[in-house]
Design an enzyme around this catalytic site. Sequence first.
Site, PDB file in Angstrom:
ATOM      1  N   ASP A   1       0.697  -1.398   0.131  1.00 11.38           N
ATOM      2  CA  ASP A   1      -0.421   0.036  -0.189  1.00 11.38           C
ATOM      3  C   ASP A   1       0.483   1.445   0.212  1.00 11.38           C
ATOM      4  OD1 ASP A   1      -2.615   1.651  -0.313  1.00 11.38           O
ATOM      5  OD2 ASP A   1      -2.720   1.050   2.142  1.00 11.38           O
TER       6      ASP A   1
ATOM      7  N   GLU B   1       2.682   4.461  -4.362  1.00 10.35           N
ATOM      8  CA  GLU B   1       2.909   5.520  -5.582  1.00 10.35           C
ATOM      9  C   GLU B   1       4.301   5.643  -5.771  1.00 10.35           C
ATOM     10  OE1 GLU B   1      -0.914   4.233  -4.674  1.00 10.35           O
ATOM     11  OE2 GLU B   1       0.192   5.204  -3.174  1.00 10.35           O
TER      12      GLU B   1
ATOM     13  N   ASP C   1      -8.819   3.132  -3.046  1.00  9.67           N
ATOM     14  CA  ASP C   1     -10.377   2.929  -2.263  1.00  9.67           C
ATOM     15  C   ASP C   1     -11.165   3.634  -3.161  1.00  9.67           C
ATOM     16  OD1 ASP C   1      -8.285   2.755  -0.256  1.00  9.67           O
ATOM     17  OD2 ASP C   1      -8.464   4.782   0.116  1.00  9.67           O
TER      18      ASP C   1
END
Length: 788
Positions: free
Chosen positions: A443, A446, A522
């Site tokens: 997670d 990026e 999300d």
Amino acid sequence: MDGRDLVRSVKAIGSAGAAQGLRTVRAAWRRRRADAAGLPGRGAERARVPGPVRDVEPGPGGGTVRFGRSELRVTVDVNGAVFWGWDGAAPEPSYALAGRCPEPDPRAVLEPDKDGGWRVVAERVTVVVSRHGAVEVRTPGGVTLRRDLPPRWWEPVGGGEARWTQRSEVGADARFFGLGGRAAGPRLRDGTYRLWNTDPGHAFAPGDDPLYVTMPVQMVVADAATHLVFHDTTWDGTVTLREGEEGAGSGHDRAGTSELRMDGGPLRCWVIVGTPARVLHAWAALTGPPALPPAWALGHHHARWGFGSEQEVRRVVAGYREHGLPLDAVHLDIDHYDSHQVFTVDPEHFPKLPDLADELRRDGIRLVSIVDAAVRAQPGNAVYDSGSADDAFVRDASGRVVEGVVWPGESVFPDFTRARTRAWWGGLYEERLAQGFAGFWHDMNEPTSFTAFGENTLPRSARHDLEGRGGDHREAHNVYALCMARAAYEGLRELAPQGRPFVFSRSGWAGMQRYGGTWSGDVATGWPGLRASLSLVLGLGLCGVPYSGPDVGGFDGSPSPELYLRWFQLGAYLPLFRTHASLRAGRREPWEFGGEVVEHARVALVERRRLLPYFMTLAHLARRTGAPYVRPIWWGTPEDRALRDCEDAFLLGDCLLVAPVLDPGADRRAVQLPRGRWYDTVTERAYQGPGQVLIDAPLSRIPVLARAGAVLPVRGADGGLELEVWAPARGLTGGGLVVPDAGDGWDEPEAERYTTRWKGRRVVVERDGEEGPVEPAYPARIRGLDRE
């Protein structure tokens, strides 16, 4: 700081709490100062185009065409993939490619074309280069699929990275797909799509773009053929698409266009032509086969940000058991960490985590751990100390370690583009394995760094190793998560060599399938979020990432019982089947939505477990052929325009068609069928395609249809493998593939091919043997006979 930044800063402090809010303000300022000092100013630029052809040099698989102000290298490889690179750009080094490039096709030849141009002629494709640098890709029959106009560069006068643009034309009937995970897809309408992996910072809906996984990979589907195009540069950029229009018999068609604008990097491109299946097979050969998940990873996963304790995990697992609901994995989010620090465990709330993992494993349930990319910047933190000793963290242009703000507070970021750092990070998973975890979800990679204003990521001037070449975050950003996944996958291969690693990642880039899969991130709770979930899975599959799925129920908010159930029913037919929700969202256990939902959810879960051998077969086929589990319904007949525009149903492998309910209050829905006979798997009613039919979709189920003649491996009542056979139409044959799998390990079981046909008044099932047809090794159940 301008007035808008000041307002954002105040809001950040108010919404995130004073301490964290002040950190995000400081982080934004640090980022701005670092880029002001470390990024070169663009200043004056000069435009450049290739100019006219000067000479050519034949080479293996094609050759080099030299122009007045540039040169173009064109090669066709043995798999029929076309590569071209401007200004000396070669296929490697590349983060997308897997190992060595395919060999050039020795039969491809460079020869003169009309009007002073040149062409490379190969068996499956012809590439025509005009005298001013336009590049056309044609079928062997001479139909133009793609025409790239001469590119244009803007070069800083004082030196530096050149920006460039490439405008392309495709057929008026062509449709665009791909570009990674796009919520507005799977078919990409007119608009501009950014190529910069982005944490939107909130639950996203179909209008949000870009998202976590962006790739410069397009699949273009037209009547003449399908082609995949990949521009191999990791820099920030945009793709502007405009679908064409046909002249309705007037002969004045308007071509579709794709315009790529990049902030830097090489201008190099791969094009693969053929059927969708052949295109993705060649793409997998180029970028690497998808990782094979262990069988348990194809079951049902339950996750939540906010389990909070071992007792709560046991409570949820007991609820599944009490309600007779199958469960295969439980995921722990960042709340199981000690103060949000990666590779730690909260000793107060999870004091005996290995014991919990053993207890669950005895019941057939695996524990999966979240792994964040950022490391808390605090001496005494073991990961920070060992990473600092290994010089593992990203530095800025002046040599200082870059700090940002993530969940643990002030944080630093491993440079996963350095081989030594990947080896260090991969070794850290030994702690996770010792805690009893069997799988890992990456997670915030990026990478995300919270800022009060500006982009929520690292400074673009941050320096990266880039496999020894050196560069900055402008080039490294989009491949950061890909390299993190590689570190985990390779580390787990060494730490636990007997088992198949299970890794999936929120972010990634072309080639990420080599190390695992991804999930939606999300996604917003709501009916638009449900629709976006399917779009993401379909679009990623067409980019070569077959294993993905959404947060069932949506990440935020509280879904209605109807919405939750319809999402759950869709998830039961997607590769990654996981319920998940945010800390502030409503619960996601089925029994929280009432008795009726529990009953219908149980049906979906039992059916998913029954189909596990089929999902495992699809996983093996994805690894061997590149074909996604979840396919658009035009997969086998891309020339069918009605199917090409259908986005609310999908094929699960070759055998099943799934039509989820994506709108509230629906108890029937229209289903667009490909050609052939299809059976409703519940009623066994037969429908004939091509065409549209109306099928009942009560709250208890979504329509699932089986192709006539299909052979599916399923789990029988005794747990053994059985064959579910759907009767072929009279006078026709059918079949299917079965890949028996032990559930884990590295054996490569042989694919068994079965055929079905009518013999008199009965249907027979035979397996292809070395010396002809043989009896199936498994019990076979024939369905659909009463409809004949």
